[in-house]
Design an enzyme around this catalytic site. Structure first.
Site, PDB file in Angstrom:
ATOM      1  N   LYS A 186      31.148  42.759  51.413  1.00  0.00           N
ATOM      2  CA  LYS A 186      30.996  43.282  52.554  1.00  0.00           C
ATOM      3  C   LYS A 186      32.417  43.943  53.181  1.00  0.00           C
ATOM      4  CE  LYS A 186      26.639  41.812  53.934  1.00  0.00           C
ATOM      5  NZ  LYS A 186      25.636  40.814  54.792  1.00  0.00           N
ATOM      6  N   ARG A 212      23.896  34.652  48.715  1.00  0.00           N
ATOM      7  CA  ARG A 212      23.384  36.036  48.512  1.00  0.00           C
ATOM      8  C   ARG A 212      24.350  36.905  47.917  1.00  0.00           C
ATOM      9  NH1 ARG A 212      22.246  40.826  50.557  1.00  0.00           N
ATOM     10  NH2 ARG A 212      20.345  41.958  50.005  1.00  0.00           N
TER      11      ARG A 212
END
Length: 274
Positions: free
Chosen positions: A221, A255
């Site tokens: 991210k 995740r």
């Protein structure tokens, strides 16, 4: 600490890994990579072989300012892939990344095991009813607004305190409907500035007060690559660092796009956690 996936009790006292598979043309890291049956089956097989307990399947990109996708298009993208994966890997535990109740229901009807809702039911007031009807585990994420507006909604007096209040209210609502298995996701990158993401990570152990498993989703991210002045393709090492930190703060599910490396985090963490 267990969750019931299609009659199978998954023990989260040992952290698990959830592999990400996006069947979208525009997801921030893997958009457009899995656009054929062969590519999908190859990637799912690799993630399962590398140790993934869950596969998280998404057909609507939730990156900041992502373009809107209709419910019909999301269904047309995702349901055939659910069927395809379970045809080849019938024991796979599929998590469906959607905020739409009709998508959740269609995927559960076709064998999905978990619903992963970025909006915590805020974008579809029928979502909790579907989860209660099928009694599947529900990943409850913190976000404000929509993927199109969330990065304009980052004004908090005390971000972690407000998130704890948000989760407490949502969990109480879910429990009142008979929803049993709830997983909390702090929503790194969703309605949070770069610095706020790290403040939430720094205090992440506070979410354990709610006595529910916590999912950590940092994989490649912008909170990693913008801080390091690199790009998504170079952000695996940073992802590994944050995954490891989150494990020390109580994360039960990682995740990730890169399952092998996340499993190595879990394996080494377990050597000191026992």
């Amino acid at each position: 600490m267990t969750i019931n996936c299609k009659g199978q009790l998954i023990d989260l006292s040992v952290p698990k890994v959830m592999g990400i598979l996006n069947v979208t043309p525009n997801s921030f890291f893997d958009g457009g990579k899995y656009d054929s049956d062969e590519a999908i089956i190859t990637q799912v097989g690799k993630m399962l072989a590398d140790g993934a307990t869950f596969i998280d399947l998404g057909a609507y990109s939730s990156k900041p300012s992502a373009e809107f996708v209709s419910g019909e298009e999301e269904l047309n993208r995702i349901v055939p892939v659910v069927k395809l994966i379970l045809q080849h890997f019938p024991d796979a535990l599929l998590s469906i990344d959607t905020f739409r109740s009709e998508v959740a229901e269609a995927c559960i009807e076709n064998g999905a095991a978990i619903i992963n809702d970025i909006s915590g039911g805020n974008l579809d007031d029928k979502m909790f009813g579907v989860i209660a009807k099928y009694n599947v585990p529900y990943i409850l994420m913190h976000m404000r607004g929509t993927p199109q507006t969330m990065q304009t909604l980052t004004d908090y007096d005390d971000i972690v305190k407000e998130m704890l209040f948000y989760f407490s209210e949502k969990v109480a609502e879910a429990r009142s409907l008979g929803i049993n298995d709830i997983i909390l996701d702090p929503g790194f990158g969703f309605a949070k500035t770069l610095d706020q993401n790290y403040e939430v990570l720094q205090k992440m152990e506070l979410f354990n007060i709610l006595e529910l498993p916590v999912l950590a989703g940092f994989s490649r991210k912008s909170m990693i690559y913008k801080n390091l002045n690199i790009n998504q393709q170079e952000a695996l090492n940073g992802t590994t660092v944050l995954n490891t930190i989150s494990l020390t703060k109580g994360a039960k599910i990682l995740r990730v796009h890169d399952v092998k490396e996340a499993m190595e985090c879990v394996t080494l963490f377990n050597k000191i956690a026992i």
